[in-house]
Design an enzyme around this catalytic site. Structure first.
Site, short mmCIF file in Angstrom:
data_model
loop_
_atom_site.label_atom_id
_atom_site.label_comp_id
_atom_site.label_asym_id
_atom_site.label_seq_id
_atom_site.Cartn_x
_atom_site.Cartn_y
_atom_site.Cartn_z
N MET A 48 1.44 69.27 -81.52
CA MET A 48 0.46 68.19 -81.65
C MET A 48 1.06 67.04 -82.47
O MET A 48 0.33 66.18 -82.96
CB MET A 48 -0.82 68.70 -82.29
CG MET A 48 -1.50 69.78 -81.44
SD MET A 48 -3.26 69.91 -81.70
CE MET A 48 -3.32 70.37 -83.41
N GLY A 49 2.38 67.06 -82.64
CA GLY A 49 3.03 65.94 -83.33
C GLY A 49 2.89 66.01 -84.84
O GLY A 49 2.54 67.05 -85.41
N GLU A 104 9.37 70.48 -90.68
CA GLU A 104 10.48 71.43 -90.52
C GLU A 104 10.09 72.65 -89.67
O GLU A 104 10.95 73.24 -89.03
CB GLU A 104 10.99 71.90 -91.89
CG GLU A 104 11.99 70.96 -92.53
CD GLU A 104 13.28 70.78 -91.73
OE1 GLU A 104 13.81 71.77 -91.19
OE2 GLU A 104 13.77 69.64 -91.65
N HIS A 151 8.13 72.64 -86.98
CA HIS A 151 8.34 72.22 -85.59
C HIS A 151 9.84 72.13 -85.27
O HIS A 151 10.28 72.55 -84.21
CB HIS A 151 7.72 70.84 -85.35
CG HIS A 151 6.24 70.76 -85.54
ND1 HIS A 151 5.67 70.03 -86.56
CD2 HIS A 151 5.20 71.30 -84.84
CE1 HIS A 151 4.35 70.11 -86.48
NE2 HIS A 151 4.05 70.88 -85.45
N GLN A 166 -9.27 71.57 -78.03
CA GLN A 166 -9.18 72.67 -79.00
C GLN A 166 -9.83 72.33 -80.33
O GLN A 166 -9.78 73.11 -81.26
CB GLN A 166 -7.74 73.14 -79.17
CG GLN A 166 -6.82 72.18 -79.87
CD GLN A 166 -5.36 72.61 -79.77
OE1 GLN A 166 -4.77 72.63 -78.70
NE2 GLN A 166 -4.76 72.99 -80.90
N VAL A 188 8.04 78.72 -91.24
CA VAL A 188 8.81 77.93 -92.19
C VAL A 188 7.88 77.52 -93.33
O VAL A 188 6.76 77.04 -93.09
CB VAL A 188 9.43 76.68 -91.52
CG1 VAL A 188 10.16 75.82 -92.53
CG2 VAL A 188 10.36 77.11 -90.39
N SER A 190 0.93 70.37 -90.43
CA SER A 190 0.58 68.95 -90.41
C SER A 190 -0.66 68.72 -91.27
O SER A 190 -0.84 67.65 -91.86
CB SER A 190 0.32 68.48 -88.99
OG SER A 190 1.40 68.82 -88.15
P1 AMP Z 1 1.00 72.28 -84.03
O1 AMP Z 1 1.64 70.93 -83.89
O2 AMP Z 1 0.40 72.53 -85.37
O3 AMP Z 1 0.08 72.60 -82.87
O4 AMP Z 1 2.18 73.33 -83.93
C1 AMP Z 1 3.06 73.34 -82.84
C2 AMP Z 1 3.89 74.59 -82.88
O5 AMP Z 1 4.61 74.64 -84.11
C3 AMP Z 1 3.05 75.86 -82.82
O6 AMP Z 1 3.70 76.81 -82.00
C4 AMP Z 1 3.01 76.31 -84.27
O7 AMP Z 1 2.84 77.69 -84.42
C5 AMP Z 1 4.38 75.87 -84.75
N1 AMP Z 1 4.39 75.73 -86.20
C6 AMP Z 1 3.55 74.97 -86.96
N2 AMP Z 1 3.82 75.13 -88.27
C7 AMP Z 1 4.85 76.01 -88.35
C8 AMP Z 1 5.57 76.59 -89.43
N3 AMP Z 1 5.30 76.30 -90.70
N4 AMP Z 1 6.56 77.46 -89.13
C9 AMP Z 1 6.85 77.77 -87.84
N5 AMP Z 1 6.20 77.26 -86.79
C10 AMP Z 1 5.21 76.39 -87.02
#
Ligand code: AMP
Length: 281
Positions: free
Chosen positions: A30-31, A35, A37, A61, A176, A186
């Site tokens: 979702m941008g 780190e 991502h 969502q 991470v 985010s």
């Molecule tokens: P989001 O942009 O929050 O929808 O996340 C996109 C992808 O990044 C999803 O598969 C999340 O599980 C992954 N993600 C977000 N935060 C982390 C993190 N701290 N460590 C590892 N993967 C992450």
């Protein structure tokens, strides 16, 4: 690096890559990249010839009372980060493109989507599975990378992929964390100074669960009680859930044995944070 907004252009581009015999990875996001991502992008790079990152704040969502409008966005920065990481294409569609007027079709993964985060966010995973299925059909990757940070999401996506016969390898990437243990998100950008300091209780509660289990405590009830007390020691924390569940079925465990997912969701003000760890005994 290509930036593609249109579904047909995206399809054409990936079709060319497939015809050239290249292995394609998709990293859906979702941008507002951090780190976490970037670690997914690097893993995708290792496993594929071509990496596509999608950036789409998916309205379906978010419930009406949630943070869709204020969700942080910075496409220029995201684009620069993707370029730095050697991403081949960024798919950046509009909400209108993904959900044109009179959009009607949703994907639901039953049961798994109703527990944990699904309890307080009943329509959330329906939005996630729907957008991911759409992205899978548009990009048609050989593999897709998701973070263990959203453990329930990863389990649901794996189930959907199997159930709907998507020929796509789903790869989980480790969480991470910031130096003090807070899982990168985010949404951490919403936290004020006090909230940010206290937000470390999520990770601390998971470490406590691990210590207890490793020291032989097999009682889920007792471990949950201790985790809850630790989180409640942070005055700004409001617990959504503290759960110890089976990693496959997501059903509550009474005894801690085999693989257990310890998962927590905690509000700080309006900001809802999640974290988890897998206890493997
Ligand atoms: P989001 O942009 O929050 O929808 O996340 C996109 C992808 O990044 C999803 O598969 C999340 O599980 C992954 N993600 C977000 N935060 C982390 C993190 N701290 N460590 C590892 N993967 C992450």
């Amino acid at each position: 690096m290509k930036v593609i907004n249109d579904v047909r252009d995206m399809r054409r581009w990936t079709e060319r890559q497939r015809l050239a015999g290249r292995r394609l990875a998709l990293v859906p996001t979702m941008g507002y990249l951090h780190e976490g991502h970037l670690s997914l992008i690097r893993l995708a790079r290792q496993r594929a010839d071509v990496v596509v990152v999608s950036i789409f704040v998916n309205p379906t969502q978010f419930a009406p009372n949630e943070d869709l409008d204020r969700y942080p966005r910075d496409f220029e920065r995201d684009e620069a980060l993707c370029r730095q990481e050697g991403v081949d294409a960024v798919f950046y569609p509009s909400a209108q493109t993904m959900y044109p007027p009179h959009y009607k079709t949703y994907v639901i993964t039953e049961d798994l989507s109703r527990v944990l985060c699904g309890k307080s966010r009943p329509s959330h995973f329906r939005g996630v599975t729907t957008i991911v299925a759409k992205l899978f059909n548009i990009v048609r990757p050989h593999l897709a990378v998701f973070g263990q940070k959203d453990a329930q999401q990863l389990i649901i996506i794996k189930k959907m992929t199997a159930d709907l016969n998507f020929d796509i390898d789903i790869i989980g990437a480790p969480i991470v964390r910031e130096a003090d243990g807070l899982a990168m998100s985010s949404r951490n950008a919403y936290l004020n100074k006090e909230e940010r300091q206290q937000a470390t209780v999520l990770y601390k509660s998971l470490q406590l669960a691990r210590r207890e289990a490793e020291q032989g405590n097999r009682s889920a009830k007792d471990i949950k009680k201790k985790m809850t007390a630790l989180i409640e020691s942070a005055p700004l924390a409001r617990i959504d859930y503290v759960e110890l569940v089976d990693t496959q079925t997501l059903t509550a465990k009474e005894r801690i044995e085999g693989e257990t997912l310890a998962a927590v969701a905690v509000f700080f003000g309006k900001t809802r944070l999640i974290d988890n760890t897998v206890l493997n005994l």
